[in-house]
Design a protein around this motif. Structure first.
Motif, PDB file in Angstrom:
ATOM      1  N   PHE A  24       0.832  -1.212   0.000  1.00  0.00           N
ATOM      2  CA  PHE A  24       0.000   0.000   0.000  1.00  0.00           C
ATOM      3  C   PHE A  24       0.864   1.259   0.000  1.00  0.00           C
ATOM      4  N   ILE A  25       1.909   1.236   0.780  1.00  0.00           N
ATOM      5  CA  ILE A  25       2.820   2.387   0.816  1.00  0.00           C
ATOM      6  C   ILE A  25       3.426   2.611  -0.565  1.00  0.00           C
ATOM      7  N   HIS A  26       3.845   1.529  -1.200  1.00  0.00           N
ATOM      8  CA  HIS A  26       4.417   1.632  -2.545  1.00  0.00           C
ATOM      9  C   HIS A  26       3.385   2.208  -3.529  1.00  0.00           C
ATOM     10  N   ALA A  27       2.154   1.743  -3.453  1.00  0.00           N
ATOM     11  CA  ALA A  27       1.104   2.239  -4.355  1.00  0.00           C
ATOM     12  C   ALA A  27       0.887   3.733  -4.178  1.00  0.00           C
ATOM     13  N   ILE A  28       0.920   4.197  -2.943  1.00  0.00           N
ATOM     14  CA  ILE A  28       0.707   5.616  -2.671  1.00  0.00           C
ATOM     15  C   ILE A  28       1.917   6.448  -3.081  1.00  0.00           C
ATOM     16  N   GLU A  29       3.108   5.934  -2.809  1.00  0.00           N
ATOM     17  CA  GLU A  29       4.331   6.678  -3.133  1.00  0.00           C
ATOM     18  C   GLU A  29       4.561   6.827  -4.631  1.00  0.00           C
ATOM     19  N   THR A  30       4.136   5.847  -5.408  1.00  0.00           N
ATOM     20  CA  THR A  30       4.405   5.887  -6.843  1.00  0.00           C
ATOM     21  C   THR A  30       3.367   6.670  -7.631  1.00  0.00           C
ATOM     22  N   SER A  31       2.299   7.091  -6.990  1.00  0.00           N
ATOM     23  CA  SER A  31       1.261   7.884  -7.662  1.00  0.00           C
ATOM     24  C   SER A  31       0.989   9.129  -6.831  1.00  0.00           C
ATOM     25  N   PRO A  32       1.312  10.311  -7.362  1.00  0.00           N
ATOM     26  CA  PRO A  32       1.139  11.531  -6.573  1.00  0.00           C
ATOM     27  C   PRO A  32      -0.331  11.901  -6.345  1.00  0.00           C
ATOM     28  N   GLY A  33      -0.560  12.549  -5.220  1.00  0.00           N
ATOM     29  CA  GLY A  33      -1.880  13.104  -4.918  1.00  0.00           C
ATOM     30  C   GLY A  33      -2.972  12.063  -4.790  1.00  0.00           C
ATOM     31  N   SER A  34      -4.144  12.416  -5.303  1.00  0.00           N
ATOM     32  CA  SER A  34      -5.308  11.532  -5.164  1.00  0.00           C
ATOM     33  C   SER A  34      -5.145  10.249  -5.973  1.00  0.00           C
ATOM     34  N   ALA A  35      -4.247  10.255  -6.959  1.00  0.00           N
ATOM     35  CA  ALA A  35      -4.010   9.026  -7.727  1.00  0.00           C
ATOM     36  C   ALA A  35      -3.446   7.932  -6.829  1.00  0.00           C
ATOM     37  N   GLY A  36      -2.663   8.315  -5.817  1.00  0.00           N
ATOM     38  CA  GLY A  36      -2.123   7.334  -4.875  1.00  0.00           C
ATOM     39  C   GLY A  36      -3.220   6.673  -4.064  1.00  0.00           C
ATOM     40  N   ALA A  37      -4.187   7.476  -3.641  1.00  0.00           N
ATOM     41  CA  ALA A  37      -5.325   6.922  -2.895  1.00  0.00           C
ATOM     42  C   ALA A  37      -6.119   5.973  -3.776  1.00  0.00           C
ATOM     43  N   LEU A  38      -6.280   6.330  -5.049  1.00  0.00           N
ATOM     44  CA  LEU A  38      -6.994   5.462  -5.980  1.00  0.00           C
ATOM     45  C   LEU A  38      -6.225   4.158  -6.183  1.00  0.00           C
ATOM     46  N   GLN A  39      -4.906   4.243  -6.329  1.00  0.00           N
ATOM     47  CA  GLN A  39      -4.094   3.032  -6.498  1.00  0.00           C
ATOM     48  C   GLN A  39      -4.195   2.132  -5.267  1.00  0.00           C
ATOM     49  N   ALA A  40      -4.171   2.729  -4.081  1.00  0.00           N
ATOM     50  CA  ALA A  40      -4.306   1.947  -2.848  1.00  0.00           C
ATOM     51  C   ALA A  40      -5.678   1.285  -2.779  1.00  0.00           C
ATOM     52  N   ALA A  41      -6.718   1.991  -3.174  1.00  0.00           N
ATOM     53  CA  ALA A  41      -8.071   1.421  -3.169  1.00  0.00           C
ATOM     54  C   ALA A  41      -8.180   0.268  -4.159  1.00  0.00           C
TER      55      ALA A  41
END
Length: 124
Positions: free
Chosen positions: A89-106
């Motif tokens: 999850f941390i990797h997903a958030i770190e690799t996508s800036p802003g709200s895109a990271g939250a979307l990647q984590a979801a």
């Protein structure tokens, strides 16, 4: 507050018994031999280790450290009481800036949950 210990498959039954007796909440079994955030194959004897822990404690056994894909979640979900994912999850958030990271984590959460739902229990 619960006390959760990470236990190594290389530990003796005597040591595991002491650790399990001191634990509360659950016992945490690492899925890989690496550190948290490691990516690679699951430990080949992981299901046997989970079964071994079940003979030593009535606590639930959670498996993590190295679980990062839906396929791994399905495998671990077939024999563990909990599938633990953090670094993915941390990797997903770190690799996508802003709200895109939250979307990647979801999206990752959805994929991992789908994997766990596909799990076929291997123990009674």
């Amino acid at each position: 507050m619960d006390t959760v210990f990470v236990v190594a498959s290389s530990a003796t039954d005597q040591h595991l018994t002491r650790v399990c007796a001191a634990a509360s909440g659950m016992v945490y079994a690492p899925a890989t031999a690496g550190t948290t955030g490691s990516q690679g194959p699951l430990h080949p004897g992981l299901n046997t280790f989970v079964d071994r822990l079940r003979t030593l404690t009535l606590l639930p056994v959670g498996v993590g450290i190295g679980v990062s894909t839906p396929e791994q979640a399905a495998i671990v979900g077939s024999y563990a009481d909990a599938v633990i994912v953090g670094s993915a999850f941390i990797h997903a958030i770190e690799t996508s800036p802003g709200s895109a990271g939250a979307l990647q984590a979801a999206l990752l959460a959805q994929c991992l949950a789908d994997g766990v739902r596909r799990a076929v229990p291997t123990t009674a």
